[in-house]
Design a protein around this motif. Structure first.
Motif, short mmCIF file in Angstrom:
data_model
loop_
_atom_site.label_atom_id
_atom_site.label_comp_id
_atom_site.label_asym_id
_atom_site.label_seq_id
_atom_site.Cartn_x
_atom_site.Cartn_y
_atom_site.Cartn_z
N ILE A 26 -61.25 3.56 -1.08
CA ILE A 26 -59.83 5.11 -0.44
C ILE A 26 -59.53 5.91 -1.53
N ALA A 27 -59.14 4.95 -3.16
CA ALA A 27 -59.13 6.06 -3.99
C ALA A 27 -60.31 6.77 -4.47
N LEU A 28 -61.81 6.97 -4.29
CA LEU A 28 -62.73 7.57 -4.33
C LEU A 28 -62.69 8.76 -3.29
N PHE A 29 -62.43 8.99 -2.32
CA PHE A 29 -62.27 9.21 -1.67
C PHE A 29 -61.18 10.45 -2.00
N PHE A 40 -52.34 14.50 -16.25
CA PHE A 40 -52.62 14.18 -15.15
C PHE A 40 -54.34 13.88 -14.58
N TYR A 41 -55.59 15.19 -15.68
CA TYR A 41 -56.96 14.57 -14.98
C TYR A 41 -56.95 13.32 -16.60
N LEU A 42 -56.85 13.44 -17.24
CA LEU A 42 -56.81 11.71 -17.92
C LEU A 42 -56.90 10.84 -17.26
N VAL A 43 -55.41 10.90 -16.66
CA VAL A 43 -54.79 9.93 -15.61
C VAL A 43 -55.68 9.69 -14.65
N TYR A 44 -56.34 10.86 -14.02
CA TYR A 44 -56.92 10.77 -12.60
C TYR A 44 -58.56 10.53 -12.78
N GLU A 45 -59.42 10.14 -14.23
CA GLU A 45 -60.34 10.18 -14.58
C GLU A 45 -60.18 8.09 -14.96
N THR A 46 -59.53 7.61 -15.50
CA THR A 46 -59.10 6.49 -15.51
C THR A 46 -59.13 5.65 -14.24
N VAL A 47 -58.47 6.49 -13.86
CA VAL A 47 -57.93 5.33 -12.66
C VAL A 47 -59.09 5.85 -11.67
N LEU A 48 -60.20 6.36 -11.39
CA LEU A 48 -60.81 6.62 -10.89
C LEU A 48 -62.11 6.12 -10.80
N ASP A 49 -62.50 5.50 -12.19
CA ASP A 49 -63.33 4.80 -13.32
C ASP A 49 -63.00 2.73 -12.99
N ALA A 50 -61.30 3.05 -13.08
CA ALA A 50 -61.30 1.65 -12.15
C ALA A 50 -61.50 1.67 -11.03
N PHE A 51 -60.84 1.85 -9.68
CA PHE A 51 -61.36 2.22 -8.71
C PHE A 51 -62.63 1.76 -8.73
N GLY A 52 -63.71 2.56 -8.68
CA GLY A 52 -65.08 2.33 -8.24
C GLY A 52 -65.48 1.13 -9.20
N LEU A 53 -65.00 0.91 -10.69
CA LEU A 53 -65.38 -0.75 -10.90
C LEU A 53 -64.86 -2.08 -10.21
N LEU A 54 -63.69 -2.00 -8.94
CA LEU A 54 -63.57 -2.16 -8.21
C LEU A 54 -64.31 -2.61 -6.71
N ALA A 55 -64.50 -1.48 -6.49
CA ALA A 55 -65.49 -1.26 -4.83
C ALA A 55 -66.49 -2.08 -5.52
N ILE A 56 -67.05 -1.75 -6.73
CA ILE A 56 -68.36 -2.36 -6.58
C ILE A 56 -67.98 -4.04 -6.56
N ILE A 57 -67.50 -4.46 -7.70
CA ILE A 57 -66.94 -6.06 -7.75
C ILE A 57 -67.17 -6.00 -6.23
N GLY A 58 -65.96 -5.80 -5.40
CA GLY A 58 -66.25 -5.99 -4.02
C GLY A 58 -67.29 -6.14 -3.03
N LEU A 59 -68.27 -5.33 -3.61
CA LEU A 59 -69.32 -4.91 -2.83
C LEU A 59 -70.05 -5.61 -3.26
N ILE A 60 -70.31 -6.60 -4.19
CA ILE A 60 -71.53 -7.25 -4.84
C ILE A 60 -70.93 -9.13 -4.38
N LEU A 61 -69.71 -8.93 -3.73
CA LEU A 61 -68.79 -10.24 -3.43
C LEU A 61 -69.20 -10.47 -1.84
N ALA A 62 -68.85 -8.92 -1.46
CA ALA A 62 -70.00 -9.12 0.04
C ALA A 62 -71.09 -9.70 0.56
N ILE A 63 -72.37 -8.95 -0.72
CA ILE A 63 -73.27 -9.31 -0.19
C ILE A 63 -73.46 -10.77 -0.95
N TYR A 64 -73.26 -10.87 -1.61
CA TYR A 64 -73.05 -12.74 -1.86
C TYR A 64 -72.38 -13.19 -0.88
#
Length: 664
Positions: A83-86, A112-136
């Motif tokens: 959702i955050a990446l979308f 605003f752009y600096l916060v935007y970059e940080t937030v998107l990087d964080a949520f992207g990593l969370l999504a990757i962790i979630g996907l790895i957990l799903a595969i496992y």
């Protein structure tokens, strides 16, 4: 996704490619939606505010998904990340392609752009962790009733590739441009540092960057365009189902016709039940297509646990696959080819599946719809036919004489409504309380309680007839509605204002299902009434023996009507009794196996449902298993005999426990 380091005409080419993917996506959505509606062109939907709130709470806030720790956390990480990446991608599109191009203005600037970059990087990593957990979870944990295919792993892996390539693109871009704000994009910045340590040449990497950029973009758009053709379509249908699911009370089944209208018109040519996919409503078909194959419904289903043919998830999936395979053509019969009749008759209508479903599918509606067709076609075995015959001829499922309905009260001071019309409450005894010897003891205990508390009550006596709740659950809608109309007239005749009953099934019927027929008497379950008598001081209890008691939440009192406090309040009032909860309690309670008409016919089971629940109680080593439903009492009494334990577990209705503790 930005066009930095890309050729000048990239945006134009991108628009052309995206247009093609959009057409594929929209056609897929149209093709699926066409299956739901068929020839129906108008959809009437009320309760907009309630529906919206329900969709927000369940589809977007993930209320039910989060009930389970591992899958809930996993899904939240993926869902929130996507959702955050979308949102982030949409902002980039608006900023670069709309506001900057047409209005020469940007919002992605400054802090605003600096916060935007940080937030998107964080949520992207969370999504990757979630996907790895799903595969496992799917490869190694392999939960029961969670179907896993190669397609599932492929989709999850593809999403990881999209996210990882996105970070790699960001890292290359930061390594080439070297902006001062680079550390704010902390994930991409670390990749940029790694590339610098590897002495990468920025300008020589630009061609690789451009190729990777197109790979990332096309792969992402391919996944989006494939949504209507894969199980990812639940991303669209699940929120829609949460929005459009019926607004009936949990204890109220759908009404396929109104007997009053049929009697008035004289036209009884009405189609009842579902024999093909086309017979289901558009909302039910939308629900079938919303299934996420999570397996929660089947994991909680007593029929599945007992080893019957019924798995709620697989039932819904079979209905969905039949709908998709029909492609709008004339549907073939479901029963006998797609759905086995034994699947339908195994359902106890306990609502455990509905309670667990994160996308609000009502499995029971579909099951009862198909049962109605079987009843209409006369495809019933002897036990079911006898049940309906008894209801029709004798006014009770036992087939016993209507004139014997008040025999349980012999020797007690019990007056009928005809004898005492100015009563405070009507005590609805019910069929089990009237005819079943075990549950007659509960009725006699209730009389003792009512007399002790000086409650002016009456019963209908031999005028009382079954409300035919069991007929409606088995699929005989006509018998149920006829009984409802007759009993409503009886309520009106004696000006009934308050009904007290020890049967949760009768309680639910009068409280929720009679609303459709204009009846609105106050209906109180006996645990609620007794708890009020105790709390108000009208009923005094003495200290009882030191015993350990556990309580079984009846499905029709708990999940159907959310009454959990009254029974426990009573137990807390019983002095020296020590109360211990069952492992599965409140809304997660496990069915006794008697609901949905299952009490009246034999279901092929590997291990009987009542034994599963009884053994769960036995493991707590209590002295008493407390109940609040005549079906539960009978089912556990039967289980107690079957187990044949040396130290038998006493099964007692709460009314019996209270009656034994009344201070004389």
């Amino acid at each position: 996704m930005t066009y930095d380091l890309m050729p000048a005409l990239t945006s134009l080419v991108m628009y052309l490619i995206v247009s093609g993917f959009a057409v594929v996506f929209l056609y897929g959505v149209y093709r699926r939606f066409r299956l739901y509606f068929g020839r129906v062109s108008l959809v009437s939907v009320g309760f907009v505010s309630k529906r919206t709130r329900r969709a927000v709470v369940n589809a977007f806030a993930q209320r039910k998904v989060l009930k389970k720790a591992y899958p809930g956390t996993m899904h939240l990480l993926i869902y929130s990340g996507m959702i955050a990446l979308f949102i982030g991608t949409t902002l980039v599109f608006l900023d670069f392609d709309i506001w900057e191009s047409f209005f020469h203005y940007q919002i992605l600037t400054g802090y605003f752009y600096l916060v935007y970059e940080t937030v998107l990087d964080a949520f992207g990593l969370l999504a990757i962790i979630g996907l790895i957990l799903a595969i496992y979870r799917r490869i190694f944990i392999k939960p029961s009733n969670l179907p896993t295919s190669r397609d599932d792993i492929f989709v999850l892996s593809t999403l990881i590739v999209i996210l990882v390539t996105g970070y790699l693109l960001e890292g290359i871009r930061l390594a080439v441009d070297k902006p001062q704000w680079a550390p704010w994009s902390f994930a991409g910045y670390q990749i940029a540092l790694i590339l610098e340590r590897l002495r990468f040449d920025g300008q020589q990497t630009v061609p690789f960057y451009r190729g990777l950029w197109w790979f990332h973009a096309v792969l992402a758009f391919t996944v989006i365009a494939s949504i209507p053709y894969t199980k990812l379509f639940h991303l669209i249908t699940s929120p829609l189902n949460a929005l459009f699911a019926h607004q009936r009370p949990p204890g109220q089944l759908s009404k396929p016709f109104d007997l009053r209208e049929l009697l008035a018109s004289g036209d009884f040519n009405v189609k009842i039940g579902a024999a093909t996919i086309a017979d289901f409503s558009w909302q039910e078909k939308l629900a079938f297509d919303s299934c996420t194959s999570c397996g929660r419904c089947s994991n909680s289903c007593p029929a599945t646990a007992a080893g019957t043919l019924l798995s709620p998830m697989h039932l819904i999936l079979k209905l969905r696959n039949s709908m998709l395979n029909s492609r709008g053509r004339e549907s073939s019969l479901l029963l006998g080819s797609v759905i086995d009749q034994d699947e339908l008759w195994a359902c106890t209508t306990c609502r455990a599946c509905v309670n667990e479903c994160p996308v609000l599918i009502d499995h029971i509606d579909a099951i009862v719809d198909m049962r109605r067709h079987l009843v209409g076609e006369g495809k019933l075995d002897r036990a079911k036919k006898d049940l309906l015959t008894n209801l029709n001829n004798s006014g009770n499922p036992y087939g016993l004489s209507p004139n014997d309905r008040l025999k349980w009260a012999e020797g007690l001071d019990v007056k009928t409504a005809a004898q005492q019309p100015d009563f405070e409450v009507l005590y609805w005894v019910g069929c089990a309380g009237s005819y079943d010897p075990r549950n007659q003891r509960v009725s006699r205990a209730m009389v003792k309680i009512l007399h002790t508390a000086h409650v002016r009550f009456s019963v209908f006596g031999n005028e009382e007839r079954c409300n035919c709740e069991v007929a409606r659950r088995i699929g005989e809608e006509g018998r149920f509605q006829q009984s409802a109309l007759e009993l409503i007239e009886l309520f009106k005749k004696y000006k009934v204002k308050t009904v007290v009953t020890q049967c949760p099934h009768c309680f639910n019927t009068f409280k929720n299902e009679y609303l459709e027929f204009g009846e609105s008497v106050k209906v109180v379950h006996h645990t609620q009434f007794i708890a009020d008598l105790i709390n108000s001081g009208r009923l005094k209890l003495r200290t009882g023996p030191h015993k350990l008691v556990t309580f079984h939440d009846p499905c029709y009192l708990g999940r159907y009507n959310e009454e959990y406090d009254a029974p426990r309040s009573i137990l807390m009032s019983l002095g020296e009794l020590k109360f211990k909860e069952m492992p599965r309690h409140h809304e997660n309670s496990f069915c006794c196996g008697g609901g949905g008409a299952n009490f009246w016919y034999k279901v092929s089971q590997k291990k009987r449902t009542n034994l599963i629940r009884f053994e769960e109680a036995q493991n707590l080593k209590p002295d008493i298993l407390a109940t609040a439903c005549p079906f539960c009492t009978s089912m556990f009494e039967d289980a107690s005999v079957s187990v044949g334990a040396k130290d038998p577990l006493s099964v007692k209705d709460l009314a019996e426990l209270v009656a034994d503790s009344i201070e004389l």
